[in-house]
Design an enzyme around this catalytic site. Structure first.
Site, PDB file in Angstrom:
ATOM      1  N   ASP A  28       0.829  -1.212   0.000  1.00  0.00           N
ATOM      2  CA  ASP A  28       0.000   0.000   0.000  1.00  0.00           C
ATOM      3  C   ASP A  28       0.866   1.265   0.000  1.00  0.00           C
ATOM      4  O   ASP A  28       1.968   1.265   0.544  1.00  0.00           O
ATOM      5  CB  ASP A  28      -0.917  -0.030   1.229  1.00  0.00           C
ATOM      6  CG  ASP A  28      -2.053   0.978   1.111  1.00  0.00           C
ATOM      7  OD1 ASP A  28      -2.433   1.323  -0.030  1.00  0.00           O
ATOM      8  OD2 ASP A  28      -2.572   1.409   2.152  1.00  0.00           O
ATOM      9  N   ASN A  76     -11.234  -2.567  -4.770  1.00  0.00           N
ATOM     10  CA  ASN A  76     -10.517  -1.655  -5.682  1.00  0.00           C
ATOM     11  C   ASN A  76     -11.250  -1.470  -7.022  1.00  0.00           C
ATOM     12  O   ASN A  76     -10.957  -0.530  -7.768  1.00  0.00           O
ATOM     13  CB  ASN A  76      -9.077  -2.128  -5.936  1.00  0.00           C
ATOM     14  CG  ASN A  76      -8.150  -1.973  -4.746  1.00  0.00           C
ATOM     15  OD1 ASN A  76      -7.200  -2.736  -4.575  1.00  0.00           O
ATOM     16  ND2 ASN A  76      -8.397  -0.977  -3.895  1.00  0.00           N
TER      17      ASN A  76
HETATM   18  C1  IPE Z   1      -5.491  -2.641   0.062  1.00  0.00           C
HETATM   19  O1  IPE Z   1      -5.174  -1.305  -0.107  1.00  0.00           O
HETATM   20  C2  IPE Z   1      -5.490  -3.349  -1.255  1.00  0.00           C
HETATM   21  C3  IPE Z   1      -4.194  -3.480  -1.912  1.00  0.00           C
HETATM   22  C4  IPE Z   1      -3.047  -3.091  -1.457  1.00  0.00           C
HETATM   23  C5  IPE Z   1      -4.241  -4.125  -3.190  1.00  0.00           C
HETATM   24  P1  IPE Z   1      -6.300  -0.178  -0.232  1.00  0.00           P
HETATM   25  O2  IPE Z   1      -5.570   1.088  -0.405  1.00  0.00           O
HETATM   26  O3  IPE Z   1      -7.271  -0.553  -1.260  1.00  0.00           O
HETATM   27  O4  IPE Z   1      -7.008  -0.281   1.188  1.00  0.00           O
HETATM   28  P2  IPE Z   1      -7.808   0.812   2.013  1.00  0.00           P
HETATM   29  O5  IPE Z   1      -8.820   1.408   1.094  1.00  0.00           O
HETATM   30  O6  IPE Z   1      -6.822   1.827   2.480  1.00  0.00           O
HETATM   31  O7  IPE Z   1      -8.401   0.051   3.150  1.00  0.00           O
HETATM   32  C1  IPE Z   2      -1.782   0.232  -3.322  1.00  0.00           C
HETATM   33  O1  IPE Z   2      -1.564   1.600  -3.359  1.00  0.00           O
HETATM   34  C2  IPE Z   2      -2.067  -0.337  -4.694  1.00  0.00           C
HETATM   35  C3  IPE Z   2      -3.466  -0.741  -4.888  1.00  0.00           C
HETATM   36  C4  IPE Z   2      -4.416  -0.698  -3.976  1.00  0.00           C
HETATM   37  C5  IPE Z   2      -3.800  -1.248  -6.194  1.00  0.00           C
HETATM   38  P1  IPE Z   2      -2.760   2.637  -3.326  1.00  0.00           P
HETATM   39  O2  IPE Z   2      -3.186   2.915  -4.725  1.00  0.00           O
HETATM   40  O3  IPE Z   2      -3.836   2.196  -2.418  1.00  0.00           O
HETATM   41  O4  IPE Z   2      -2.020   3.896  -2.728  1.00  0.00           O
HETATM   42  P2  IPE Z   2      -2.530   4.888  -1.601  1.00  0.00           P
HETATM   43  O5  IPE Z   2      -2.934   4.058  -0.418  1.00  0.00           O
HETATM   44  O6  IPE Z   2      -3.678   5.639  -2.171  1.00  0.00           O
HETATM   45  O7  IPE Z   2      -1.349   5.756  -1.307  1.00  0.00           O
HETATM   46 MG    MG Z   3      -4.152   2.427  -0.421  1.00  0.00          MG
END
Ligand code: IPE
Ligand code: IPE
Ligand code: MG
Length: 250
Positions: A28, A76
């Site tokens: 993340d 997502n």
């Molecule tokens: C969790 O991250 C999913 C992945 C890393 C693929 P998110 O960014 O989607 O999670 P939340 O929304 O912060 O809980």
């Molecule tokens: C994790 O990074 C990747 C996916 C969830 C696909 P994020 O896209 O959630 O990045 P942040 O949390 O918004 O920084």
């Molecule tokens: Mg994220």
């Protein structure tokens, strides 16, 4: 070096005894990494793919044999369609560019999640990668895509209920073991250590069943910056822990 000398240890021997067999990572922080640089979120996801390559290498050098990564959650799909298509394209590129190398390194690839939601093209690529590498034994890389743990558990319950309905299974035969072996992760050991990067301290629907006794490590590092030093910190922290599984330490 004289051949009778032992191979140098990367980690202290006390840590080696407690090295996780199976590491799971919630990768993340890609979006925030990009935002802090005034870049589009996709730039963060691209850097994230580099971090994955690096981490896979570092895990394998450290002696970790199972790596399960959260690449795209069932939630997502609620993101803007532009970001979803960029992520899907990146996945295609990653598989296209890395598959041969992964195969040569003896990596077995698995995919967990509701893959039916992916495009036919990507689904075909995943099936190809899975079959090509299914005999590999050196390293197990599992990629969670369109994955949600609640969805996985519900789907498993439905499969087992259908078997009971068809007279192929007795209700009393539904045990924890059978349930585990009916999940997407069947055949994999449960994760010993789960790292979440990016500073959030939640599971976001990842491996809820499988992580009943997993150790958690939350890192402030944004995923694109995650490097060997970060991995070492997590591994060393894990090595100091005592896993009791409900027993007392005496
Ligand atoms: C969790 O991250 C999913 C992945 C890393 C693929 P998110 O960014 O989607 O999670 P939340 O929304 O912060 O809980
Ligand atoms: C994790 O990074 C990747 C996916 C969830 C696909 P994020 O896209 O959630 O990045 P942040 O949390 O918004 O920084
Ligand atoms: Mg994220």
């Amino acid at each position: 070096m004289n051949s009778s000398e032992p191979t140098p240890l990367i980690y202290p021997s006390s840590a080696i005894r407690h090295l996780p067999t199976h590491l799971a990572i919630i990768m993340d922080g890609n979006g925030r990494w990009a935002k802090s640089r005034g870049l589009p979120r996709t730039a963060g996801h691209k850097k994230g793919a580099d971090a994955l390559r690096r981490t896979l290498d570092n895990c394998s050098k450290a002696g970790i044999n199972y790596l399960t990564i959260y690449a795209f959650s069932s939630e997502n799909w609620k993101r803007p369609s532009d970001e979803i298509s960029d992520l899907m394209q990146l996945l295609q590129h990653y598989l296209h560019n890395e598959l041969e190398t992964l195969h040569e390194k003896g990596v077995r690839l698995r995919f967990i999640g509701d893959l039916s939601k992916l495009s036919k093209e990507i689904y075909g690529q995943l099936e190809h990668a899975k079959h090509l590498t299914e005999r590999n034994k050196d390293f197990h890389l599992t990629i969670a895509l369109s994955y949600g743990s609640r969805q996985e558990i519900v789907h498993t319950a439905q499969k087992l209920a259908q078997l009971v309905k068809d007279g192929k299974l007795e209700t009393s035969q539904i045990t924890e073991e059978l349930f585990s072996q009916s999940l997407d992760t069947a055949g994999l050991p449960e994760p010993d250590l789960l790292i979440r990067t990016g500073g959030e301290t939640r599971l976001s629907n990842f491996l809820l069943w499988q992580s009943a006794y997993t150790e958690f490590y939350f890192s402030q590092t944004l995923w694109p910056d995650f490097d060997k030093a970060d991995l070492d910190s997590a591994i060393n922290d894990y090595a100091k822990r005592e896993r009791r599984y409900g027993t007392s330490s005496e």
